[in-house]
Design a protein around this motif. Sequence first.
Motif, short mmCIF file in Angstrom:
data_model
loop_
_atom_site.label_atom_id
_atom_site.label_comp_id
_atom_site.label_asym_id
_atom_site.label_seq_id
_atom_site.Cartn_x
_atom_site.Cartn_y
_atom_site.Cartn_z
N GLY A 247 0.82 -1.22 0.00
CA GLY A 247 0.00 0.00 0.00
C GLY A 247 0.85 1.26 0.00
O GLY A 247 2.06 1.22 0.27
N GLY A 248 0.21 2.35 -0.32
CA GLY A 248 0.87 3.65 -0.22
C GLY A 248 1.96 3.91 -1.24
O GLY A 248 2.81 4.78 -1.03
N GLY B 205 1.50 4.91 -4.35
CA GLY B 205 1.16 5.98 -5.28
C GLY B 205 0.10 5.63 -6.32
O GLY B 205 -0.05 6.34 -7.31
N LYS B 206 -0.67 4.58 -6.08
CA LYS B 206 -1.71 4.16 -7.04
C LYS B 206 -2.73 5.26 -7.33
O LYS B 206 -3.05 5.52 -8.48
N SER B 207 -3.24 5.87 -6.26
CA SER B 207 -4.32 6.84 -6.47
C SER B 207 -3.81 8.07 -7.20
O SER B 207 -4.48 8.58 -8.11
N ASN B 208 -2.63 8.53 -6.82
CA ASN B 208 -2.05 9.68 -7.54
C ASN B 208 -1.76 9.32 -8.98
O ASN B 208 -1.98 10.13 -9.89
N ASP C 79 -11.37 1.45 -4.21
CA ASP C 79 -10.65 1.13 -2.98
C ASP C 79 -11.68 0.95 -1.86
O ASP C 79 -12.36 1.89 -1.48
N MET D 205 -10.89 2.66 2.03
CA MET D 205 -10.01 3.83 2.10
C MET D 205 -10.10 4.68 0.84
O MET D 205 -9.08 5.13 0.31
N ASN E 102 7.02 3.87 -9.57
CA ASN E 102 6.79 5.20 -9.02
C ASN E 102 7.90 5.54 -8.03
O ASN E 102 8.53 4.65 -7.45
N ARG E 103 8.15 6.80 -7.86
CA ARG E 103 9.15 7.33 -6.92
C ARG E 103 10.56 6.87 -7.27
O ARG E 103 11.39 6.65 -6.38
N ILE F 221 7.63 7.20 -12.81
CA ILE F 221 7.40 8.55 -12.34
C ILE F 221 8.46 8.83 -11.28
O ILE F 221 8.69 8.01 -10.38
N ASP G 194 9.30 12.92 -6.47
CA ASP G 194 9.23 14.36 -6.68
C ASP G 194 8.38 14.98 -5.56
O ASP G 194 7.22 14.59 -5.39
N SER H 44 3.66 15.34 -3.18
CA SER H 44 3.03 15.49 -1.86
C SER H 44 2.56 16.93 -1.63
O SER H 44 1.56 17.16 -0.95
#
Length: 298
Positions: free
Chosen positions: A43-44, A46-49, A71, A74, A204-205, A237, A240, A244
């Motif tokens: 989780g966390g 970056g899926k939703s972004n 989801d 959440m 991501n990240r 991605i 960056d 946030s």
Amino acid sequence: MTDQAAALRELISSLRTDPSRQQDSSGTSGKTAHVVAVTSGKGGVGKSNFTLNFALELQKLGQKVLVFDADIGMANIDVLMGVRSRYNLFHLLKREKSISEIIQVGPNSLPFVAGGSGLTELFSLSEEDLLYFTHQIEEVAQDMDYILFDTGAGLSKETIRFITASDESIVVTTPEPTSITDAYALVKVVHDLEETARFRLVVNRASNRREAQQTADKIRLVADQFLHLDIPLLGHISDDSHVSQAVKKQTPFSIRFPNSQASKDIQELAFRYTQRSMQIRSDSPKGIKGFVSRLLKR
Ligand SMILES: Nc1ncnc2c1ncn2[C@@H]1O[C@H](COP(=O)(O)OP(=O)(O)OP(=O)(O)O)[C@@H](O)[C@H]1O
Ligand SMILES: [Mg+2]
């Protein structure tokens, strides 16, 4: 670790013994929305972004996209857009609202369906409710090129259903080892259940393109070796801080900071995605009809 393995086995066997899994739904002919599940092991990540900004970029490229917050528990796509969601799936399932009434409009007129408590209901509907839901969702799908489902992380039964019902899944991972192993675990579980499931990776990240490639290679190598499965890297991605910052402002980063590296990356990624060579070749595209019947069969 042992607990997790036991839970996984139980999950797999419960899905396998579900008689509905034996019947394969037929694909649809003609034009139908391409259904994509965005998912991750951990989780966390970056899926939703990703889902939100990817949808916005696809839209810029002339595609009609509907974002569906799937989801369970959440739900937060609406929060990322700073849009107060008045209605969600729950209202549709209770037949209080039609699908066109629960579709809300986010920035750049992006249509979306907010998540909420509705989805747990989805899997315990009567046949009549089911038919209503199916017809409703098929109606909007006619107008769409893509329907993107932002799923919950990990291996819940519901998420696995979303993934196996979709035309393809985009698996989001970060370069962290825990995220990588969980992404592979997710792919493996789904692949064991549904060989035809197709995946693509988004890293991501990432610090840079090279790190993204190395991250993807780790997953691709084991998937190839143990599952004989190709999982192309769709793109990456960058890590960056604008992401946030944008989350705090409740505005999608690609809108708030269009010149940030993350925005440039997602723009490139979306462009690549729409190129013919990147299109998933499925023998029997399931489309929305296949999607809903597979999702809801019990
Ligand atoms: N590319 C990025 N660069 C920097 N930070 C990021 C990036 N992507 C995501 N984040 C950070 O990670 C947080 C979580 O992102 P997001 O909510 O999209 O994850 P998620 O996978 O949807 O989480 P969940 O599993 O809880 O649904 C963001 O609020 C942001 O702070
Ligand atoms: Mg999320």
